[in-house]
Design a protein around this motif. Structure first.
Motif, PDB file in Angstrom:
ATOM      1  N   LYS A   1       0.826  -1.209   0.000  1.00 31.48           N
ATOM      2  CA  LYS A   1       0.000   0.000   0.000  1.00 31.48           C
ATOM      3  C   LYS A   1       0.861   1.261   0.000  1.00 31.48           C
ATOM      4  O   LYS A   1       0.550   2.235  -0.701  1.00 31.48           O
ATOM      5  CB  LYS A   1      -0.933  -0.004   1.213  1.00 31.48           C
ATOM      6  CG  LYS A   1      -2.079  -0.993   1.103  1.00 31.48           C
ATOM      7  CD  LYS A   1      -3.033  -0.875   2.283  1.00 31.48           C
ATOM      8  CE  LYS A   1      -4.201  -1.845   2.146  1.00 31.48           C
ATOM      9  NZ  LYS A   1      -5.148  -1.736   3.294  1.00 31.48           N
TER      10      LYS A   1
ATOM     11  N   ASP B   1      -6.025   2.319 -12.522  1.00 32.70           N
ATOM     12  CA  ASP B   1      -6.063   1.530 -11.291  1.00 32.70           C
ATOM     13  C   ASP B   1      -5.647   0.081 -11.550  1.00 32.70           C
ATOM     14  O   ASP B   1      -4.932  -0.531 -10.743  1.00 32.70           O
ATOM     15  CB  ASP B   1      -7.469   1.565 -10.684  1.00 32.70           C
ATOM     16  CG  ASP B   1      -7.850   2.955 -10.202  1.00 32.70           C
ATOM     17  OD1 ASP B   1      -6.945   3.799 -10.069  1.00 32.70           O
ATOM     18  OD2 ASP B   1      -9.056   3.192  -9.966  1.00 32.70           O
TER      19      ASP B   1
ATOM     20  N   LYS C   1      -9.607  -2.048  -6.744  1.00 30.17           N
ATOM     21  CA  LYS C   1     -10.462  -1.339  -5.793  1.00 30.17           C
ATOM     22  C   LYS C   1      -9.624  -0.651  -4.718  1.00 30.17           C
ATOM     23  O   LYS C   1      -9.890   0.498  -4.337  1.00 30.17           O
ATOM     24  CB  LYS C   1     -11.444  -2.314  -5.148  1.00 30.17           C
ATOM     25  CG  LYS C   1     -12.404  -1.667  -4.157  1.00 30.17           C
ATOM     26  CD  LYS C   1     -13.360  -2.697  -3.568  1.00 30.17           C
ATOM     27  CE  LYS C   1     -14.297  -2.048  -2.544  1.00 30.17           C
ATOM     28  NZ  LYS C   1     -15.212  -3.051  -1.947  1.00 30.17           N
ATOM     29  N   THR C   2      -8.588  -1.358  -4.225  1.00 28.98           N
ATOM     30  CA  THR C   2      -7.714  -0.773  -3.213  1.00 28.98           C
ATOM     31  C   THR C   2      -6.951   0.419  -3.774  1.00 28.98           C
ATOM     32  O   THR C   2      -6.779   1.445  -3.102  1.00 28.98           O
ATOM     33  CB  THR C   2      -6.720  -1.824  -2.688  1.00 28.98           C
ATOM     34  OG1 THR C   2      -7.452  -2.907  -2.105  1.00 28.98           O
ATOM     35  CG2 THR C   2      -5.784  -1.231  -1.653  1.00 28.98           C
TER      36      THR C   2
ATOM     37  N   GLU D   1      -9.186   3.403  -3.861  1.00 34.37           N
ATOM     38  CA  GLU D   1      -9.350   3.981  -2.517  1.00 34.37           C
ATOM     39  C   GLU D   1      -8.134   4.803  -2.118  1.00 34.37           C
ATOM     40  O   GLU D   1      -8.268   5.884  -1.530  1.00 34.37           O
ATOM     41  CB  GLU D   1      -9.598   2.861  -1.509  1.00 34.37           C
ATOM     42  CG  GLU D   1     -10.934   2.150  -1.681  1.00 34.37           C
ATOM     43  CD  GLU D   1     -11.087   0.947  -0.767  1.00 34.37           C
ATOM     44  OE1 GLU D   1     -10.073   0.590  -0.097  1.00 34.37           O
ATOM     45  OE2 GLU D   1     -12.172   0.344  -0.724  1.00 34.37           O
TER      46      GLU D   1
ATOM     47  N   ARG E   1      -8.137   8.146  -3.785  1.00 30.74           N
ATOM     48  CA  ARG E   1      -9.137   9.100  -3.274  1.00 30.74           C
ATOM     49  C   ARG E   1      -8.814   9.619  -1.876  1.00 30.74           C
ATOM     50  O   ARG E   1      -9.561  10.444  -1.350  1.00 30.74           O
ATOM     51  CB  ARG E   1     -10.518   8.439  -3.253  1.00 30.74           C
ATOM     52  CG  ARG E   1     -11.120   8.201  -4.626  1.00 30.74           C
ATOM     53  CD  ARG E   1     -12.600   7.864  -4.508  1.00 30.74           C
ATOM     54  NE  ARG E   1     -12.817   6.632  -3.769  1.00 30.74           N
ATOM     55  CZ  ARG E   1     -12.937   5.435  -4.344  1.00 30.74           C
ATOM     56  NH1 ARG E   1     -12.833   5.322  -5.655  1.00 30.74           N
ATOM     57  NH2 ARG E   1     -13.141   4.345  -3.610  1.00 30.74           N
ATOM     58  N   ARG E   2      -7.741   9.154  -1.281  1.00 33.48           N
ATOM     59  CA  ARG E   2      -7.433   9.588   0.081  1.00 33.48           C
ATOM     60  C   ARG E   2      -7.245  11.103   0.149  1.00 33.48           C
ATOM     61  O   ARG E   2      -6.575  11.689  -0.712  1.00 33.48           O
ATOM     62  CB  ARG E   2      -6.154   8.903   0.581  1.00 33.48           C
ATOM     63  CG  ARG E   2      -6.390   7.484   1.075  1.00 33.48           C
ATOM     64  CD  ARG E   2      -5.121   6.916   1.679  1.00 33.48           C
ATOM     65  NE  ARG E   2      -5.348   5.581   2.224  1.00 33.48           N
ATOM     66  CZ  ARG E   2      -4.389   4.836   2.762  1.00 33.48           C
ATOM     67  NH1 ARG E   2      -3.142   5.298   2.797  1.00 33.48           N
ATOM     68  NH2 ARG E   2      -4.661   3.647   3.249  1.00 33.48           N
TER      69      ARG E   2
END
Length: 322
Positions: A109, A124, A136-137, A140, A143-144
């Protein structure tokens, strides 16, 4: 122009271990002692590690480096990577996701967040294939809040294709394709505009009802009150009907005789290069180093002459076929 060779194509050389750096590794906790000891105890010769030539940082092979140190060796086999630091980090993450001791979820991550910043134009799914995370991760992480990540108008997919990320723009393109090529199937429109067949069906339904293909929530507030563009454009002045370069290219991409042949796809890729906006061309011009501007200008003029000859030949062939 000479393309950069991949690490696997580089010769193996012996390098002093003391000259190498492990800073910036995607393994935030460093090498795993047990794994390094297991490699040190093996009788087999370990594969060469990959090192970023410009910084001498280890890209792939941290545990092999530790194993060599445990064996009290002073040199190690190396293949060099030539490229910038951002690409070197991407290679490090990709290599560690493909073999050896996998990166921890936290490391993956953290690496993904860094690559999102250095390669914001990657989709992505492309980022997911590099980091070993799900798309999907990645979405996310993108978008943080609090990040200053630039957002380009397009993204490069895992298949290498460039697609717009603005869904409103994609629906608008689909509407134009349907208006200019009513014979196209929903699937053809969807592929050309980068949307799903279901979205293409919704766009066609809105057009048939005389509505704007772009949903109200997707429109710019300044344009929300504007009426939908009429699909029928007959009777308009010629200047008003003349489409822009980008619009023409989107229609050409939907042409099966071009999309489904190797030479057609090659031609579309060549034309794509010239569909960039003036702002992007200006950015490229500004980035050209002064010492090679004349050389690049001469090459560009030669390319322009080739395109001119190509266009003239097409016009002659078209005239002769009439």
């Amino acid at each position: 122009m000479t393309e950069k060779r991949q690490p696997a194509e580089e010769p193996v050389v012996r390098v002093a271990i003391a000259a190498l750096s492990v800073a910036g590794s995607p393994r935030t906790a460093g090498a795993d002692p047990e794994h390094a000891r297991a490699l040190a105890d093996t009788q087999d010769e370990l594969p060469p590690i990959i090192v970023h030539r410009a910084t001498m940082r280890v890209i792939d092979g941290l545990h092999r480096l530790r194993a060599a140190q445990l064996r009290a060796e002073t040199e190690i086999s190396v293949r060099f990577f030539d490229g910038d630091e951002a690409d070197a980090f991407v290679l490090a993450v990709k290599a560690n996701a493909a073999h050896g001791l996998p990166l921890s979820p936290a490391d993956r991550k953290a690496a993904a967040a860094r690559i999102i910043t250095s390669h914001p134009q990657w989709s992505d799914r492309l980022l997911a294939s590099v980091t070993g995370l799900s798309a999907k991760t990645i979405a996310e992480l993108r978008r943080r809040p609090g990040g200053a990540v630039p957002q380009p108008d397009v993204r490069i997919g895992q298949d290498g294709r460039v697609r717009p990320i603005n869904s409103a723009e994609r629906r608008r393109l689909a509407g134009e394709l349907m208006a200019d090529n009513p014979h196209l199937s929903l699937r053809q429109v969807a592929r050309a505009a980068g949307i799903s067949p279901e979205t293409a069906r919704a766009v066609r339904s809105r057009l048939r009802c005389g509505e704007n293909p772009i949903l109200p929530k997707q429109r710019d507030p300044k344009q929300a009150a504007e009426p939908a563009a009429k699909p029928e454009r007959r009777g308009e002045p010629e200047a008003a009907r003349t489409p822009g370069r980008a619009s023409v290219l989107h229609r050409l991409r939907a042409d099966p005789t071009l999309r489904f042949t190797e030479t057609g796809r090659m031609l579309l890729r060549l034309l794509d290069v010239h569909a960039m906006s003036e702002e992007k061309w200006a950015t490229i011009i500004d980035s050209v180093p002064p010492h090679c501007r004349d050389t690049i200008a001469n090459v560009a003029m030669e390319c322009a002459e080739v395109w001119k000859m190509f266009a003239e030949q097409l016009e002659r062939d078209t005239t002769g076929a009439v």
